[in-house]
Design an enzyme around this catalytic site. Structure first.
Site, PDB file in Angstrom:
ATOM      1  N   ASP A  34      66.422  25.616 -28.209  1.00  0.00           N
ATOM      2  CA  ASP A  34      67.520  26.753 -28.254  1.00  0.00           C
ATOM      3  C   ASP A  34      68.889  26.474 -27.555  1.00  0.00           C
ATOM      4  O   ASP A  34      68.528  26.888 -26.399  1.00  0.00           O
ATOM      5  CB  ASP A  34      66.876  28.069 -28.553  1.00  0.00           C
ATOM      6  CG  ASP A  34      68.016  29.093 -28.545  1.00  0.00           C
ATOM      7  OD1 ASP A  34      68.953  28.950 -29.314  1.00  0.00           O
ATOM      8  OD2 ASP A  34      67.971  30.387 -28.043  1.00  0.00           O
ATOM      9  N   ASP A  38      69.768  32.663 -28.952  1.00  0.00           N
ATOM     10  CA  ASP A  38      69.291  33.777 -29.725  1.00  0.00           C
ATOM     11  C   ASP A  38      67.788  33.500 -30.020  1.00  0.00           C
ATOM     12  O   ASP A  38      67.270  34.295 -30.784  1.00  0.00           O
ATOM     13  CB  ASP A  38      70.099  33.630 -31.087  1.00  0.00           C
ATOM     14  CG  ASP A  38      69.535  32.139 -32.075  1.00  0.00           C
ATOM     15  OD1 ASP A  38      68.938  31.415 -31.278  1.00  0.00           O
ATOM     16  OD2 ASP A  38      69.978  31.976 -33.253  1.00  0.00           O
ATOM     17  N   ASP A  42      67.830  25.186 -32.298  1.00  0.00           N
ATOM     18  CA  ASP A  42      69.009  24.936 -33.321  1.00  0.00           C
ATOM     19  C   ASP A  42      69.371  23.639 -32.991  1.00  0.00           C
ATOM     20  O   ASP A  42      68.713  22.505 -32.294  1.00  0.00           O
ATOM     21  CB  ASP A  42      70.183  25.844 -32.896  1.00  0.00           C
ATOM     22  CG  ASP A  42      70.415  26.141 -31.478  1.00  0.00           C
ATOM     23  OD1 ASP A  42      70.354  24.742 -30.754  1.00  0.00           O
ATOM     24  OD2 ASP A  42      70.667  26.921 -30.834  1.00  0.00           O
ATOM     25  N   ASP A 111      64.383  16.846 -44.815  1.00  0.00           N
ATOM     26  CA  ASP A 111      63.336  17.601 -45.685  1.00  0.00           C
ATOM     27  C   ASP A 111      63.700  17.819 -46.973  1.00  0.00           C
ATOM     28  O   ASP A 111      64.902  18.483 -46.999  1.00  0.00           O
ATOM     29  CB  ASP A 111      62.532  18.688 -44.971  1.00  0.00           C
ATOM     30  CG  ASP A 111      61.301  19.021 -45.180  1.00  0.00           C
ATOM     31  OD1 ASP A 111      60.842  19.051 -46.150  1.00  0.00           O
ATOM     32  OD2 ASP A 111      60.579  19.439 -44.024  1.00  0.00           O
ATOM     33  N   ASP A 219      58.941  17.872 -49.936  1.00  0.00           N
ATOM     34  CA  ASP A 219      58.000  18.958 -49.930  1.00  0.00           C
ATOM     35  C   ASP A 219      57.228  18.918 -51.143  1.00  0.00           C
ATOM     36  O   ASP A 219      57.789  19.126 -52.275  1.00  0.00           O
ATOM     37  CB  ASP A 219      58.819  20.162 -49.565  1.00  0.00           C
ATOM     38  CG  ASP A 219      57.947  21.214 -49.222  1.00  0.00           C
ATOM     39  OD1 ASP A 219      57.586  21.378 -48.263  1.00  0.00           O
ATOM     40  OD2 ASP A 219      57.962  22.194 -50.209  1.00  0.00           O
ATOM     41  N   GLU A 283      55.045  14.760 -49.416  1.00  0.00           N
ATOM     42  CA  GLU A 283      53.845  15.572 -49.139  1.00  0.00           C
ATOM     43  C   GLU A 283      53.024  15.898 -50.486  1.00  0.00           C
ATOM     44  O   GLU A 283      53.758  16.340 -51.480  1.00  0.00           O
ATOM     45  CB  GLU A 283      54.443  17.038 -48.450  1.00  0.00           C
ATOM     46  CG  GLU A 283      53.195  17.768 -48.203  1.00  0.00           C
ATOM     47  CD  GLU A 283      53.563  19.175 -47.968  1.00  0.00           C
ATOM     48  OE1 GLU A 283      53.000  20.074 -47.155  1.00  0.00           O
ATOM     49  OE2 GLU A 283      54.277  19.634 -48.953  1.00  0.00           O
ATOM     50  N   HIS A 356      54.020  20.975 -38.844  1.00  0.00           N
ATOM     51  CA  HIS A 356      54.236  22.565 -38.753  1.00  0.00           C
ATOM     52  C   HIS A 356      53.377  23.185 -39.398  1.00  0.00           C
ATOM     53  O   HIS A 356      53.507  24.596 -39.483  1.00  0.00           O
ATOM     54  CB  HIS A 356      55.612  22.665 -39.242  1.00  0.00           C
ATOM     55  CG  HIS A 356      55.802  22.698 -40.570  1.00  0.00           C
ATOM     56  ND1 HIS A 356      55.902  21.133 -41.101  1.00  0.00           N
ATOM     57  CD2 HIS A 356      56.196  23.190 -41.550  1.00  0.00           C
ATOM     58  CE1 HIS A 356      56.145  21.287 -42.330  1.00  0.00           C
ATOM     59  NE2 HIS A 356      56.320  22.563 -42.738  1.00  0.00           N
ATOM     60  N   ASP A 357      52.400  22.818 -40.191  1.00  0.00           N
ATOM     61  CA  ASP A 357      51.362  23.497 -41.069  1.00  0.00           C
ATOM     62  C   ASP A 357      50.059  23.607 -40.600  1.00  0.00           C
ATOM     63  O   ASP A 357      49.185  24.040 -41.280  1.00  0.00           O
ATOM     64  CB  ASP A 357      51.444  23.057 -42.421  1.00  0.00           C
ATOM     65  CG  ASP A 357      52.876  23.228 -43.376  1.00  0.00           C
ATOM     66  OD1 ASP A 357      53.440  24.307 -42.899  1.00  0.00           O
ATOM     67  OD2 ASP A 357      53.002  22.549 -44.187  1.00  0.00           O
TER      68      ASP A 357
END
Ligand code: NOJ
Length: 589
Positions: A34, A38, A42, A111, A219, A283, A356-357
């Site tokens: 980041d 925040d 990013d 993605d 995806d 995927e 990430h899953d």
């Protein structure tokens, strides 16, 4: 024998695509770095780390969605495919990132989430506005089940459950019909049967390629064709203890009747004429080896490779994803071995442990305590030495571990939170059991911020991180890893360099050895006169294995994760806790 030699010969003549020599790195920007304080990662954060990625040596970055999005599913719910969400930056910032990566010889894959949009996408807003809107048919609208009162339980057009718990249909009072959402209610499924929808998607994809991106990670791309009957109805799915009270939508939605036709059309419309330098990875949950071959055989003009889910489902019990059960290594070997054999002569494997899953591999199949370094590097060795293109998920190269959260309020992921709500509603599990399931399998395990250094919040942010930083960051962080030549990070660098340099790693035939051994993963890779023998000990104790005929005294060490590698003796070798060993044997044939 003759046919094998012919295969090798053919491979030598055909120039292999660049991605057979490549390693891809996944950036989940929200948790990467980041720069504006925040608490959410990013694009400037990614830009700041491009030299780190170059130091690691990766060839391409897959960037998880940074498009405009209400963030119901952390960006996998897109409301504008051609803009960047202000949380992450701007289109100009993305252009800068592409340029900075390209300067370092690194490609960028976007993605591509086109099975569904956000319900806040203007396409859906129009579609929802009235039953005769020209965009109505861009999504799956259906009336209530015949004879049922619309909006009442059980009146949904099919019995399908959503992958995020609850029904897969949302009733919309404005028009008295339901729309399909295989994921959350804020992720309505697009209707790929409609050629105008497909044309709009292809135009968007061409726009990104023209902007300079080098391909896409697609995806749930094998969900795009639904098994729709001639009268427009969709089939109910079987109800089991696992899916109940809902039906499993799989048969009606996964690898549907037109999926290959759609992908071939996409190939013609988007990639034809400019495809060679690109990378297209799909995927594909629920795809078998046979499906994988159809998707990735280059002669069919669909995708370059697909992510299988079979090997990451082996530690699930009968209760599904959150019902964790220990891995039996023999199952892992059988599964990955089947994919290696099935895509031997055509097609290609995408190799991964983490994304990430998925929970972190060192906590999942390794030992994230006393043997963290050894088990992380052993797992990396096994994966990277398979035939296929390896994917590294951010933090994997640091040996980052699961979050080990102990209370519900630590969790942020929609799938996990829905699972908690549904389990509590059913009352079948205690809170402790639910927490144990989340600790093992929640997607948030992979989503804690990347640990850059030992400063507050692991150097991820100067603000309050959107999800807690793992407290082990003081020990496990990029700065410490880079300073230690024996670290997980430097071992990943060596594995990546090995793939770049070694044709056997890139293209050698794969043969599984010791399929019945419960703790040792062993295989060979062979190309021309050279053979690599790969061994990994999936246990915390010594294991002696007999490999007569595969070991010889002249074997040369290629890479290993102990300072002094195990020595083969009389056709056998003893591998130490979580040891990995790659030996090169040169045959005279
Ligand atoms: C697969 C993605 O990897 C996951 O994060 C997402 O929730 C679903 N597809 C829906 O887009």
């Amino acid at each position: 024998m003759t046919s094998r030699l012919l295969t090798i010969d053919k491979r030598k003549r055909a120039p292999a695509p660049w991605w057979t020599r490549a390693v891809v790195y996944q950036v989940y920007a929200r948790s990467f770095r980041d720069c504006d304080g925040d608490g959410i990662g990013d694009l400037r954060g990614v830009l700041r780390q491009v030299d780190y990625l170059a130091e690691l040596g990766v060839d391409a970055v897959w960037l998880s969605p940074v498009y405009r999005s209400p963030q119901d599913d952390n960006g996998y719910d897109i409301s504008d495919y051609q803009d960047i969400d202000p949380l992450f930056g701007t289109l100009g910032g993305l252009d800068q990132l592409i340029a900075a990566l390209h300067e370092r010889g690194i490609k960028l894959l976007m993605d591509l989430v086109v099975n569904h949009t956000s319900d806040e996408h203007p396409w859906f807003a129009e579609s929802r506005s009235s039953a005769d809107n020209p965009r109505r048919d861009w999504y799956w609208w259906r009336p209530a089940r015949a004879g049922m009162e619309p909006g009442t339980p059980g009146a949904e057009p099919t019995n399908w459950g959503s992958l995020f718990s609850g029904p897969a249909w949302q009733y919309d009072t404005a028009t008295g019909e339901y729309y399909l959402h295989l994921f959350s209610g804020k992720q309505p499924d697009l209707n790929w049967e409609n050629p105008t929808v497909r044309r709009a998607i292809y135009a968007m994809m061409r726009w990104w390629l023209d902007r300079g991106v080098d391909g896409f990670r697609m995806d749930v791309i094998n969900f795009i064709s639904k098994d729709v009957r001639a009268d427009g109805s969709l089939p109910d799915g079987p109800v089991s203890g696992l899916s109940g009270p809902y039906g499993d939508p799989g048969k009606g939605t996964i690898n549907g009747p037109r999926v290959h036709e759609f992908l071939q059309e996409m190939h013609r419309e988007v990639f034809a004429g400019r495809r060679d330098a690109l990378l297209l990875v799909g995927e594909t949950p629920g795809a078998t080896v046979e499906d994988g071959l159809l998707f990735s055989d280059p002669r069919r003009g669909e995708l370059d490779m697909v992510f299988t889910f079979e090997h990451v489902s082996l530690d699930q019990g009968p209760g599904g994803k959150f019902d964790h059960t220990p891995l039996d290594l023999r199952d892992l070997k059988a599964t990955l071995g089947r994919w290696q054999a099935g895509l031997r002569d055509a097609g290609w494997n995408a190799l991964y442990w983490d994304n990430h899953d998925q929970p972190r591999i060192v906590s999942r199949f390794g030992d994230d305590g006393a043997w963290r370094r050894e088990s992380a590097t052993m797992l990396a060795t096994i994966l990277h030495l398979h035939r296929g293109t390896p994917y590294v998920y951010q933090g994997e190269e640091l040996g980052m571990t699961n979050a080990h959260f102990t209370s519900f309020d630590c969790y942020r992921d929609i799938e996990s939170l829905r699972h908690v709500a549904q389990s509590r509603e059913r009352g079948s599990l205690s809170d402790d059991q639910i927490l144990a399931g989340l600790a093992a399998a929640s997607r948030d395990n992979a989503r804690t911020p990347v640990q850059w250094d030992a400063s507050p919040n692991a150097g991820f942010t100067t603000g309050t991180p959107w999800i807690a930083v793992n407290p082990n960051y003081r020990l496990i962080n990029a700065e410490a890893e880079r300073a230690d030549p024996a670290s997980v990070f430097h071992y990943y660098r060596r594995l990546i360099a090995l793939r770049h340099q070694d044709p056997v790693v890139q293209l050698g035939d794969f043969t599984m050895l010791l399929p019945e051994h419960p703790y040792v993963y062993a295989f060979t890779r062979r190309l021309d006169g050279t053979r690599l023998l790969v061994l990994g000990n999936f246990s915390g104790s010594d294991q002696t294995v007999g490999l007569a005929g595969h070991l010889d005294s002249g074997a040369e060490l290629v890479i290993g994760n102990y300072p002094e590698p195990a020595q083969p003796l009389d056709g056998s070798v003893t591998v130490r806790p979580w040891e990995a060993l790659v030996l090169r044997v040169t045959h005279p044939w």
